[in-house]
Design a protein around this motif. Structure first.
Motif, PDB file in Angstrom:
ATOM      1  N   ARG A 133       7.026 -13.785  -9.964  1.00  0.00           N
ATOM      2  CA  ARG A 133       8.222 -14.586  -9.680  1.00  0.00           C
ATOM      3  C   ARG A 133       8.367 -15.725 -10.687  1.00  0.00           C
ATOM      4  O   ARG A 133       9.456 -15.991 -11.181  1.00  0.00           O
ATOM      5  CB  ARG A 133       8.160 -15.151  -8.260  1.00  0.00           C
ATOM      6  CG  ARG A 133       8.441 -14.103  -7.208  1.00  0.00           C
ATOM      7  CD  ARG A 133       8.504 -14.722  -5.818  1.00  0.00           C
ATOM      8  NE  ARG A 133       8.802 -13.672  -4.841  1.00  0.00           N
ATOM      9  CZ  ARG A 133       8.081 -13.447  -3.748  1.00  0.00           C
ATOM     10  NH1 ARG A 133       7.022 -14.188  -3.483  1.00  0.00           N
ATOM     11  NH2 ARG A 133       8.425 -12.475  -2.934  1.00  0.00           N
ATOM     12  N   PHE A 180       2.014  -3.947  -5.869  1.00  0.00           N
ATOM     13  CA  PHE A 180       2.624  -4.382  -4.625  1.00  0.00           C
ATOM     14  C   PHE A 180       1.653  -5.250  -3.830  1.00  0.00           C
ATOM     15  O   PHE A 180       2.023  -6.230  -3.234  1.00  0.00           O
ATOM     16  CB  PHE A 180       3.052  -3.158  -3.817  1.00  0.00           C
ATOM     17  CG  PHE A 180       3.748  -3.500  -2.538  1.00  0.00           C
ATOM     18  CD1 PHE A 180       4.839  -4.352  -2.531  1.00  0.00           C
ATOM     19  CD2 PHE A 180       3.329  -2.951  -1.342  1.00  0.00           C
ATOM     20  CE1 PHE A 180       5.503  -4.653  -1.342  1.00  0.00           C
ATOM     21  CE2 PHE A 180       3.993  -3.253  -0.162  1.00  0.00           C
ATOM     22  CZ  PHE A 180       5.070  -4.102  -0.161  1.00  0.00           C
ATOM     23  N   GLU A 232      17.677  -7.380  -8.198  1.00  0.00           N
ATOM     24  CA  GLU A 232      16.958  -7.257  -6.930  1.00  0.00           C
ATOM     25  C   GLU A 232      15.496  -7.661  -7.084  1.00  0.00           C
ATOM     26  O   GLU A 232      14.978  -7.769  -8.188  1.00  0.00           O
ATOM     27  CB  GLU A 232      17.016  -5.814  -6.422  1.00  0.00           C
ATOM     28  CG  GLU A 232      16.341  -4.836  -7.387  1.00  0.00           C
ATOM     29  CD  GLU A 232      16.493  -3.383  -6.978  1.00  0.00           C
ATOM     30  OE1 GLU A 232      16.779  -3.118  -5.802  1.00  0.00           O
ATOM     31  OE2 GLU A 232      16.313  -2.521  -7.833  1.00  0.00           O
ATOM     32  N   GLU A 233      14.867  -7.844  -5.928  1.00  0.00           N
ATOM     33  CA  GLU A 233      13.421  -8.005  -5.878  1.00  0.00           C
ATOM     34  C   GLU A 233      12.918  -7.195  -4.709  1.00  0.00           C
ATOM     35  O   GLU A 233      13.476  -7.271  -3.618  1.00  0.00           O
ATOM     36  CB  GLU A 233      13.024  -9.478  -5.692  1.00  0.00           C
ATOM     37  CG  GLU A 233      11.534  -9.628  -5.507  1.00  0.00           C
ATOM     38  CD  GLU A 233      11.062 -11.064  -5.337  1.00  0.00           C
ATOM     39  OE1 GLU A 233       9.968 -11.243  -4.775  1.00  0.00           O
ATOM     40  OE2 GLU A 233      11.777 -11.993  -5.738  1.00  0.00           O
ATOM     41  N   GLY A 234      11.860  -6.414  -4.949  1.00  0.00           N
ATOM     42  CA  GLY A 234      11.296  -5.650  -3.839  1.00  0.00           C
ATOM     43  C   GLY A 234      10.410  -4.521  -4.291  1.00  0.00           C
ATOM     44  O   GLY A 234      10.218  -4.298  -5.489  1.00  0.00           O
ATOM     45  N   PRO A 235       9.846  -3.794  -3.320  1.00  0.00           N
ATOM     46  CA  PRO A 235       8.933  -2.704  -3.629  1.00  0.00           C
ATOM     47  C   PRO A 235       9.685  -1.487  -4.178  1.00  0.00           C
ATOM     48  O   PRO A 235      10.849  -1.278  -3.875  1.00  0.00           O
ATOM     49  CB  PRO A 235       8.293  -2.385  -2.272  1.00  0.00           C
ATOM     50  CG  PRO A 235       9.286  -2.840  -1.250  1.00  0.00           C
ATOM     51  CD  PRO A 235      10.031  -3.982  -1.876  1.00  0.00           C
ATOM     52  N   TRP A 278       5.883  -3.707  -7.203  1.00  0.00           N
ATOM     53  CA  TRP A 278       6.864  -4.738  -6.880  1.00  0.00           C
ATOM     54  C   TRP A 278       7.664  -4.987  -8.146  1.00  0.00           C
ATOM     55  O   TRP A 278       7.077  -5.114  -9.228  1.00  0.00           O
ATOM     56  CB  TRP A 278       6.145  -6.004  -6.444  1.00  0.00           C
ATOM     57  CG  TRP A 278       7.028  -7.014  -5.802  1.00  0.00           C
ATOM     58  CD1 TRP A 278       7.566  -8.112  -6.390  1.00  0.00           C
ATOM     59  CD2 TRP A 278       7.464  -7.049  -4.445  1.00  0.00           C
ATOM     60  NE1 TRP A 278       8.310  -8.819  -5.482  1.00  0.00           N
ATOM     61  CE2 TRP A 278       8.264  -8.191  -4.275  1.00  0.00           C
ATOM     62  CE3 TRP A 278       7.258  -6.211  -3.345  1.00  0.00           C
ATOM     63  CZ2 TRP A 278       8.854  -8.531  -3.062  1.00  0.00           C
ATOM     64  CZ3 TRP A 278       7.847  -6.543  -2.141  1.00  0.00           C
ATOM     65  CH2 TRP A 278       8.633  -7.694  -2.001  1.00  0.00           C
TER      66      TRP A 278
END
Length: 124
Positions: free
Chosen positions: A82, A96, A117-120, A111
């Protein structure tokens, strides 16, 4: 606390990565063992941390940034990813979950953070 932190950045010049490290930490030493590999020593909270920046680590477009220490300021790879994304503004990927022996996690489960977007997601 993780034994080390590793993230992957997409199409991001090594000079920009080093600039992020210089702006975030105290840069102690910098070397280039090979054309695709740079090593820097950074200081964080009185700890020296070796960082290896390896271009073309995952395909031709991804660069690995490996913090070889359990003394980084982040709790996990995602927290590091991040912060890297905020500064570098290029897609960042990481495991992840912290890698653990005998864990049941899918090795392709990653991840991803980008401007959309942000996510798995599954990286294979």
């Amino acid at each position: 606390m993780q034994a080390d932190i590793e993230i992957y950045v997409l199409s991001c010049p090594t000079e920009k990565i080093i600039s992020w490290l210089e702006n975030t930490f105290t840069l102690v030493r910098k070397s280039s063992p090979s054309p695709l590999c740079s090593k820097v020593i950074i200081a964080s909270n009185d700890n020296e941390i070796e960082v290896t920046i390896l271009e073309q680590a995952a395909g031709k477009r991804f660069t690995s940034i490996w913090f070889d220490s359990d003394k980084t300021p982040w709790d996990d790879d995602i927290a590091c990813a991040r912060q890297a994304f905020e500064y570098l503004n290029c897609e960042v990927r990481c495991n992840f979950q912290g890698w653990e022996e005998e864990s049941n996690q899918d090795p392709d489960q990653w991840w991803r953070i980008n401007s959309h977007e942000e996510g798995p997601f599954i990286w294979n």
